[in-house]
Design a protein around this motif. Structure first.
Motif, PDB file in Angstrom:
ATOM      1  N   LEU A   1     -26.864 -57.659   6.454  1.00 51.47           N
ATOM      2  CA  LEU A   1     -27.751 -57.155   5.388  1.00 51.47           C
ATOM      3  C   LEU A   1     -29.122 -56.827   5.962  1.00 51.47           C
ATOM      4  O   LEU A   1     -29.758 -55.829   5.583  1.00 51.47           O
ATOM      5  N   LEU A   2     -29.598 -57.683   6.868  1.00 54.35           N
ATOM      6  CA  LEU A   2     -30.909 -57.473   7.479  1.00 54.35           C
ATOM      7  C   LEU A   2     -30.866 -56.245   8.406  1.00 54.35           C
ATOM      8  O   LEU A   2     -31.632 -55.299   8.234  1.00 54.35           O
ATOM      9  N   VAL A   3     -29.924 -56.291   9.332  1.00 51.47           N
ATOM     10  CA  VAL A   3     -29.825 -55.211  10.324  1.00 51.47           C
ATOM     11  C   VAL A   3     -29.721 -53.848   9.643  1.00 51.47           C
ATOM     12  O   VAL A   3     -30.323 -52.875  10.086  1.00 51.47           O
TER      13      VAL A   3
ATOM     14  N   ARG B   1     -30.518 -53.172   6.380  1.00 46.74           N
ATOM     15  CA  ARG B   1     -31.367 -53.030   5.182  1.00 46.74           C
ATOM     16  C   ARG B   1     -30.472 -52.869   3.949  1.00 46.74           C
ATOM     17  O   ARG B   1     -30.654 -51.971   3.119  1.00 46.74           O
ATOM     18  N   ALA B   2     -29.481 -53.738   3.883  1.00 44.67           N
ATOM     19  CA  ALA B   2     -28.473 -53.606   2.835  1.00 44.67           C
ATOM     20  C   ALA B   2     -28.693 -54.641   1.740  1.00 44.67           C
ATOM     21  O   ALA B   2     -29.469 -55.577   1.897  1.00 44.67           O
ATOM     22  N   THR B   3     -27.998 -54.448   0.640  1.00 44.03           N
ATOM     23  CA  THR B   3     -28.185 -55.262  -0.553  1.00 44.03           C
ATOM     24  C   THR B   3     -26.855 -55.849  -0.998  1.00 44.03           C
ATOM     25  O   THR B   3     -25.851 -55.149  -1.000  1.00 44.03           O
TER      26      THR B   3
ATOM     27  N   LYS C   1     -24.952 -54.997  18.410  1.00 45.08           N
ATOM     28  CA  LYS C   1     -25.520 -53.902  17.652  1.00 45.08           C
ATOM     29  C   LYS C   1     -26.532 -54.496  16.662  1.00 45.08           C
ATOM     30  O   LYS C   1     -26.209 -55.401  15.905  1.00 45.08           O
ATOM     31  N   SER C   2     -27.742 -54.011  16.697  1.00 46.85           N
ATOM     32  CA  SER C   2     -28.734 -54.502  15.752  1.00 46.85           C
ATOM     33  C   SER C   2     -29.671 -53.348  15.394  1.00 46.85           C
ATOM     34  O   SER C   2     -29.341 -52.178  15.627  1.00 46.85           O
ATOM     35  N   TYR C   3     -30.819 -53.671  14.850  1.00 43.54           N
ATOM     36  CA  TYR C   3     -31.718 -52.603  14.415  1.00 43.54           C
ATOM     37  C   TYR C   3     -32.457 -51.929  15.563  1.00 43.54           C
ATOM     38  O   TYR C   3     -33.031 -50.857  15.381  1.00 43.54           O
TER      39      TYR C   3
ATOM     40  N   GLY D   1     -31.687 -57.343   2.798  1.00 39.19           N
ATOM     41  CA  GLY D   1     -32.271 -57.450   4.118  1.00 39.19           C
ATOM     42  C   GLY D   1     -33.388 -56.450   4.329  1.00 39.19           C
ATOM     43  O   GLY D   1     -33.463 -55.430   3.655  1.00 39.19           O
ATOM     44  N   MET D   2     -34.291 -56.768   5.255  1.00 39.93           N
ATOM     45  CA  MET D   2     -35.400 -55.847   5.526  1.00 39.93           C
ATOM     46  C   MET D   2     -35.757 -55.856   7.011  1.00 39.93           C
ATOM     47  O   MET D   2     -35.572 -56.853   7.707  1.00 39.93           O
ATOM     48  N   VAL D   3     -36.259 -54.740   7.476  1.00 40.17           N
ATOM     49  CA  VAL D   3     -36.786 -54.605   8.828  1.00 40.17           C
ATOM     50  C   VAL D   3     -38.116 -53.867   8.692  1.00 40.17           C
ATOM     51  O   VAL D   3     -38.194 -52.811   8.042  1.00 40.17           O
TER      52      VAL D   3
END
Lengths: 334, 334
Positions: A263-265, A267-269, B56-58, B272-274
């Motif tokens: 969800l973080l990676v 930006r999901a909900t 795999k990440s942001y 999630g947030m970045v």
């Protein structure tokens, strides 16, 4: 007399036969403003399992010695000066697993059983259909071109979710148990692909069927499937948490989704939903879904069993998956 | 010469000292359009642990034998016909754990080191502050009267999250490790209450400090604390997934939140947030936060260590919690 399924004992893990008792009780007299409804069909839903637990949830648990809660459809057979309903009206509501109910009519809706067969009003035009409609449009926020994954794809909710997503121009992949159900969602409901969680390697199948990832995952099952879906999220993906049937009979803690940091990676909900919140818009949704049905774009399938005395056996089919489409029990005796 | 911390070996679980190597390398010549920046301060952030993993990440992982990635602030000491930056400019960006960097200036921002001390530009006015600002306002969607719970409450992000929530009229409860940090967030930062996860019973403390439940949970830690917070959600609550420091050194699977079905019951959202997604609005946010600082409403605390050769020891403080506020390493030698 009124045959009723009484909730006798809170189950731990699987629901055993002694959870319920069939009783035959007299029907009380109607007070002024009350109606007597004869239930024709009872809705069987995975949510029933949750209602049996004595935990804080979106509605209170069923009380010991109460009639088991369920959705229902039937006809008003007697009315004592009721302001809305009259004898002969076809009504749907929370009638419970019993043949008759006396009620003031609160939370009942009148439907037209000439437009659609009665069981459809507790299926695609009832709670499961409404859950699908509001879940995928309002919470899943689908738009044309989205890639949509849905679990429980051959079930009452999932089958409608997938069809609505197709109508809205999405690519739809269903997850279901067994070849027959997978064939059904692809060949009869028009899904783009299906994954058989009972025989496919889930991660391999997702890689193959969703090579570009997913924009929306509509979750009816939880557990390993939710965890696998999390690994396939695209940017700004939405997960609709509608249910978690794989976890309902757990004696241990619910399996939390290990991969939630996706969800973080991405930006999901991940958002939960309960259909009752959309009650004021049921009418609009039913109209739109009725139109899609008339146009042949939305198919509805009910799997109807017979006899209130077979309630427990029929209920078990929710969890074994031994059913096709919306599970319904006919409780009226002819 | 340029002292650099080189990433030598991908860690499994805890980061050991041999993950890094201190090297002293010559500074390359400037090509046209390039600048030489002398880093004064390096930002130490929990996210560094994630950048070391080959997953795999942001952003891509740090490459073996590359300079360890970090945020930084420093001064331009040489410029070769650069269109934007000139000698003497104070700039912040991704300078890495080293004393000098040659760059074309991409993703660097000029800041005014007369308005605020340099370390603050990699703290409250930098990435951690921006993460807090956009996380709590845009993803947490706080409004006056909300009850906000924040973990890592004495840290670089959490301390700002809580203060912004107070400024916006929320009730704020912080979770931190140890009495000293708990006292700090209540007495110095003005939180309404604090929970010491190292000595309090988490569930009891949440019951006592958040008797009405929570509208927003800002999560920096994951694990048991996320799971506990899920049990306290109010209707339509929002969980901001910003980090999961409790899980970053795991050798086993991340602990998924067992209580995630609380999202369903409470129609709640976990998102999630970045921070990079909000880059275009950093300026506006920094202005607003600077104003709050000037008004004494927002306090900023940096915990500054000295010497690039102490990088590994300083980095460890992120995970032991042996620090106060934003962890910074001074790498310029005087």
């Amino acid at each position: 007399m009124n045959k009723q399924i009484i909730f006798k004992k809170r189950p731990v893990g699987n629901v055993e036969a002694d959870t319920f008792e069939l009783q035959n009780n007299p029907i009380p007299e109607l007070k002024e403003g009350e109606i007597l409804i004869q239930n024709h069909y009872i809705s069987l839903d995975p949510a029933m399992r949750g209602w049996m637990n004595d935990t804080k949830s979106y509605i209170p648990p069923v009380g010991i010695n109460d009639v088991m809660r369920s959705g229902s459809i039937g006809k008003v057979v007697k009315a004592n000066k009721h302001p809305i309903f009259k004898t002969g009206d076809c009504v749907t509501g929370w009638g419970g697993v019993q043949q008759y109910i006396v009620t003031n009519g609160e939370n009942y809706y009148k439907v037209d059983d000439k437009l659609a067969p009665m069981p459809m009003y507790i299926g695609t035009l009832g709670m499961p259909g409404m859950t699908a409609y509001f879940g995928i449009t309002q919470v899943g926020k689908i738009k044309e071109g989205d890639i949509v994954l849905v679990s429980g794809a051959a079930g009452a909710v999932g089958s409608v979710v997938g069809q609505i997503a197709k109508i809205k121009g999405c690519t739809v992949i269903g997850i279901a148990g067994g070849k027959e159900k997978c064939d059904y969602v692809v060949n009869e409901l028009g899904f783009d692909a299906a994954i058989d969680y009972k025989s496919d390697d889930l991660h391999e199948a997702l890689k193959e069927k969703c090579p570009k990832g997913i924009d929306v995952y509509f979750d009816n099952v939880g557990g390993e499937i939710l965890d696998a879906a999390l690994t396939k999220l695209r940017m700004h993906a939405r997960i609709v948490i509608c249910g978690a049937i794989s976890q309902y009979n757990n004696k241990v803690k619910v399996k939390g989704p290990s991969n939630y940091l996706s969800l973080l990676v991405n930006r999901a909900t991940m958002q939960g939903m309960v259909v009752m919140d959309y009650a004021k818009d049921y009418g609009t949704a039913a109209q739109e879904m009725g139109m899609w049905m008339a146009q042949g774009k939305l198919k509805s399938k009910e799997d109807i069993y017979n006899g209130i005395e077979n309630f427990y056996e029929t209920y078990q089919r929710l969890f074994t998956g031994n059913k096709k489409g919306k599970l319904v029990l006919k409780v009226i005796e002819e």
